[in-house]
Structures are given as structure tokens and as C-alpha cells.
Motif scaffolding. Sequence first.
Motif, PDB file in Angstrom:
ATOM      1  N   VAL A  37       0.988  -1.122   0.072  1.00  0.00           N
ATOM      2  CA  VAL A  37      -0.050  -0.048   0.049  1.00  0.00           C
ATOM      3  C   VAL A  37       1.007   1.361   0.214  1.00  0.00           C
ATOM      4  CG1 VAL A  37      -1.778   1.205   1.366  1.00  0.00           C
ATOM      5  CG2 VAL A  37      -1.804  -1.376   1.238  1.00  0.00           C
ATOM      6  N   LEU A  38       0.915   2.256  -0.994  1.00  0.00           N
ATOM      7  CA  LEU A  38       1.786   3.198  -1.136  1.00  0.00           C
ATOM      8  C   LEU A  38       0.860   4.501  -1.739  1.00  0.00           C
ATOM      9  CD1 LEU A  38       4.719   1.763  -3.220  1.00  0.00           C
ATOM     10  CD2 LEU A  38       4.769   2.957  -1.063  1.00  0.00           C
ATOM     11  N   PRO A  39       0.564   5.172  -0.778  1.00  0.00           N
ATOM     12  CA  PRO A  39       0.026   6.577  -0.734  1.00  0.00           C
ATOM     13  C   PRO A  39       1.048   7.584  -1.565  1.00  0.00           C
ATOM     14  CG  PRO A  39      -0.494   5.971   1.366  1.00  0.00           C
ATOM     15  CD  PRO A  39       0.382   5.000   0.689  1.00  0.00           C
ATOM     16  N   LEU A  40       0.626   8.387  -2.443  1.00  0.00           N
ATOM     17  CA  LEU A  40       1.658   9.234  -3.021  1.00  0.00           C
ATOM     18  C   LEU A  40       2.262   9.948  -1.722  1.00  0.00           C
ATOM     19  CD1 LEU A  40      -0.203  10.535  -6.019  1.00  0.00           C
ATOM     20  CD2 LEU A  40       2.113   9.019  -6.115  1.00  0.00           C
ATOM     21  N   ARG A  41       3.466  10.429  -1.667  1.00  0.00           N
ATOM     22  CA  ARG A  41       4.039  11.020  -0.620  1.00  0.00           C
ATOM     23  C   ARG A  41       3.504  12.664  -0.632  1.00  0.00           C
ATOM     24  NH1 ARG A  41      10.254  12.304  -3.090  1.00  0.00           N
ATOM     25  NH2 ARG A  41       9.370  13.225  -5.165  1.00  0.00           N
ATOM     26  N   GLU A  42       3.530  12.953   0.605  1.00  0.00           N
ATOM     27  CA  GLU A  42       3.021  14.202   1.021  1.00  0.00           C
ATOM     28  C   GLU A  42       4.060  15.227   1.329  1.00  0.00           C
ATOM     29  OE1 GLU A  42       0.060  15.783   1.229  1.00  0.00           O
ATOM     30  OE2 GLU A  42      -1.070  13.873   0.560  1.00  0.00           O
ATOM     31  N   MET A  43       4.276  16.517   0.637  1.00  0.00           N
ATOM     32  CA  MET A  43       5.267  17.417   1.093  1.00  0.00           C
ATOM     33  C   MET A  43       4.669  18.829   1.746  1.00  0.00           C
ATOM     34  SD  MET A  43       7.303  16.842  -2.377  1.00  0.00           S
ATOM     35  CE  MET A  43       5.959  16.682  -3.487  1.00  0.00           C
ATOM     36  N   VAL A  44       5.150  19.329   2.851  1.00  0.00           N
ATOM     37  CA  VAL A  44       5.018  20.492   3.358  1.00  0.00           C
ATOM     38  C   VAL A  44       6.040  21.325   3.111  1.00  0.00           C
ATOM     39  CG1 VAL A  44       4.297  21.595   5.361  1.00  0.00           C
ATOM     40  CG2 VAL A  44       3.850  19.138   5.349  1.00  0.00           C
ATOM     41  N   TRP A  45       5.882  22.197   2.134  1.00  0.00           N
ATOM     42  CA  TRP A  45       6.848  23.352   1.879  1.00  0.00           C
ATOM     43  C   TRP A  45       7.088  24.462   2.854  1.00  0.00           C
ATOM     44  CZ3 TRP A  45      10.398  22.859  -2.237  1.00  0.00           C
ATOM     45  CH2 TRP A  45      10.167  21.827  -3.218  1.00  0.00           C
ATOM     46  N   LEU A  46       8.259  24.999   3.235  1.00  0.00           N
ATOM     47  CA  LEU A  46       8.636  26.114   3.839  1.00  0.00           C
ATOM     48  C   LEU A  46       8.087  27.192   2.954  1.00  0.00           C
ATOM     49  CD1 LEU A  46      12.075  25.645   5.113  1.00  0.00           C
ATOM     50  CD2 LEU A  46       9.845  25.640   6.426  1.00  0.00           C
ATOM     51  N   PRO A  47       7.557  28.479   3.642  1.00  0.00           N
ATOM     52  CA  PRO A  47       6.894  29.565   2.809  1.00  0.00           C
ATOM     53  C   PRO A  47       7.913  30.112   1.794  1.00  0.00           C
ATOM     54  CG  PRO A  47       6.381  29.909   5.155  1.00  0.00           C
ATOM     55  CD  PRO A  47       7.410  28.595   5.028  1.00  0.00           C
ATOM     56  N   ASP A  48       9.114  30.061   1.948  1.00  0.00           N
ATOM     57  CA  ASP A  48       9.961  30.467   0.758  1.00  0.00           C
ATOM     58  C   ASP A  48      10.387  29.409  -0.144  1.00  0.00           C
ATOM     59  OD1 ASP A  48      11.750  29.167   2.512  1.00  0.00           O
ATOM     60  OD2 ASP A  48      13.040  30.600   2.847  1.00  0.00           O
ATOM     61  N   ARG A  49       9.843  28.144  -0.156  1.00  0.00           N
ATOM     62  CA  ARG A  49      10.511  27.132  -0.729  1.00  0.00           C
ATOM     63  C   ARG A  49      11.590  26.536  -0.831  1.00  0.00           C
ATOM     64  NH1 ARG A  49       5.762  24.671  -2.784  1.00  0.00           N
ATOM     65  NH2 ARG A  49       6.820  24.198  -4.781  1.00  0.00           N
ATOM     66  N   SER A  50      12.359  26.892   0.382  1.00  0.00           N
ATOM     67  CA  SER A  50      13.784  26.773   0.509  1.00  0.00           C
ATOM     68  C   SER A  50      14.025  25.398   0.798  1.00  0.00           C
ATOM     69  CB  SER A  50      14.511  27.728   1.383  1.00  0.00           C
ATOM     70  OG  SER A  50      14.030  27.539   2.847  1.00  0.00           O
ATOM     71  N   GLY A  51      12.734  24.874   1.494  1.00  0.00           N
ATOM     72  CA  GLY A  51      12.795  23.153   1.932  1.00  0.00           C
ATOM     73  C   GLY A  51      11.526  22.811   2.238  1.00  0.00           C
TER      74      GLY A  51
END
Length: 335
Positions: A37-51
Motif C-alpha cells: 500500500v503506497l499513497p503518494l508522498r505528502e510534502m509540506v513546503w516552507l513558505p519561501d520554498r527553500s525546503g
Amino acid sequence: MKTLVISQREVPALLPMGACIDLMAETLRTTSRGDAVLPLREMVWLPDRSGLLGLMPGYLGSPRALGLKVVSVMPGNHGTEYDSHQGVVILFEVTHGSLLAVIDATSITAIRTAAVSGAATRLLAREDARDLAILGSGVQARTHLEAMAAVRPLRRIRVWSRDPSRARAFAERASRNSTCPVEPVADARAAVLGADLICTTTASREPVLEGDWIAPGAHVNAVGACFAACRELDTRAVVRSRLYVDRRESALHEAGDFLIPRAEGAIGEDHIVGEIGEALLGSIPGRRSPDEITLFKSLGIAVEDLAAAHHIYRTALERGAGTAIELGGQRDPGC
């Protein structure tokens, strides 16, 4: 309940590259059979998109493993004392949901990513492939050299980096442990020309490998770009290659090396031959001729981390490694 905490220093001894290559091959087969079972990964970006903070949950049927990788991705760390990927893999017991282990993710990611490329190379590269080019000089360059040497007897190794001093330092370190010298090369084209094994392990957002440089019969592992807007290979490189992926759904959503040429109209969705697991199962063909170029686009999937964590946990129990801490999990009798 006791939970085992396993540090970055402990992981390499518990997950040697040769064993991990075999483990990743079986994990990819299990995934392509549908036992995951493999949901697509979730990504939480920093507001400035630096990480970002990446969340990769999953379940694997064999070995039975349930868990989550939580990892920060900070591209600005390249060239500093900090790894670009830092975090943990959290492993749960499947029957009761008990927390079994918390394991350093930096070391797991370094080893299992290269081990998957090793499994793909063992399957797709020509048997006589000996000439390796590595684009990049960081952690993945180091572990990919180890993985390539585990599946093919190398006779020539060249490395390129945008920072020539890093390429020289990498070559000097790697030569001490290699059966042949590692040559630092001034430009990417010179590194790649004539190579029959190519690994792209950079943090570049733009292509570092051009299709016209790739020799007939070469096998390419593209591992550095992991977002839809980033790629390491130009369109010509992808068009010339038979493309395999670790997971089709992930590639269709996240692999810029595929998505950008598709958006340009150069290829269609059918350019993906299939998943490496399907080729390992024999349900799709691997290499068909000595002259065709094969390409493995690696994104990394959660079950690879879970299989690695399961192996590390079991081995740590056998060897008395890790640090056991009390984190609960059993009902308090007084409640």
C-alpha cells in the motif's frame, strides 16, 4: 513497550550494500505483485520554498512492515556539513500497531537508494559493462559507486561535479577503497563519453546529462531529481532510452525527467516500459539488445525504506545493537 532507537552510525553495519541490493530487488517484486500500500508522498513546503518536510507512509506485505519515513529536504545544505535529507523511519508492528523502531533515515536513504539502482543495473546493464561515470560528488555518488561495484566488476570510474574541488576530493577518497582509480573530470560530457554505466546523483534542477553524449548500449540510473519541475536528463536522453521506473504512479506525478519531455510532446505515457519490479518478475522485458540504452528513473518509494528498516531492526535485535527506550503501547492496568 520497548522501542529500539538506531543511530546513523549503526545503520551501515546492519544494512550492508550487497544484502540491501537483494532486499530491494525482492521489495520491488513484491510491490509490482500488488502486495503493498503506497499513497503518494505528502510534502509540506516552507513558505519561501527553500525546503520541505516529506511524509512517506506505506505498508509492505513481505516482509510485513508498516511505517512512515519523515524527512526534511534542504537543497541548500549541499556543500555544507549538513545532509540535504534528514529524518527518521518509524517502524510499527502490524498485528497490534506497536512502535518497534525509530531509525535514522539519512543513512537508510543513502544505502537503499543506491541499492535499488544496483538492482536495476544488475537487471538492465550489459553483462560486460565496466566503465562507470558518476555525475555528482555527494552522499549518493559515494553509495552509488559502492552499489555499481557490487553488481559489475568496474575497470574505469570517472566523476564530475559542478565544483571541481569536490570532484577531486571525492576521487581521492573513493580511490582508496576502489579496485581501480577514480578520475575527476572537468566537464560532464567528458565523464560520460564512452561510459556504459552512468549515474546522475546531483541536486540540479536543469539537465546535466545530454542524450547525444550517451553511448549505445549504456545503462543510466537517474536518481537526483525528485520533483515534477526538476530534471537531470535532457529530453533527447529520455527519448533515446527505454525507460523503467520504481513505481508508475509516482513517476506520472513526480518525475520531471519524464514529465517535462511528455509536456513538450516528445514522448507519451507509453514511453514508460514499466516498473523495475515487473521486469524482475519477468512480466515485461528487460534489455533486448546490446546497443539499446536503458534508463532507470528512481524517485524512491516508502516500501524501500520499510523493507530496509525491517531488516535493520531484526538484525539489531540479533546483535544487541540500538538503544531500547520505553515509549508505551500497552494499556495501563489502572485505566
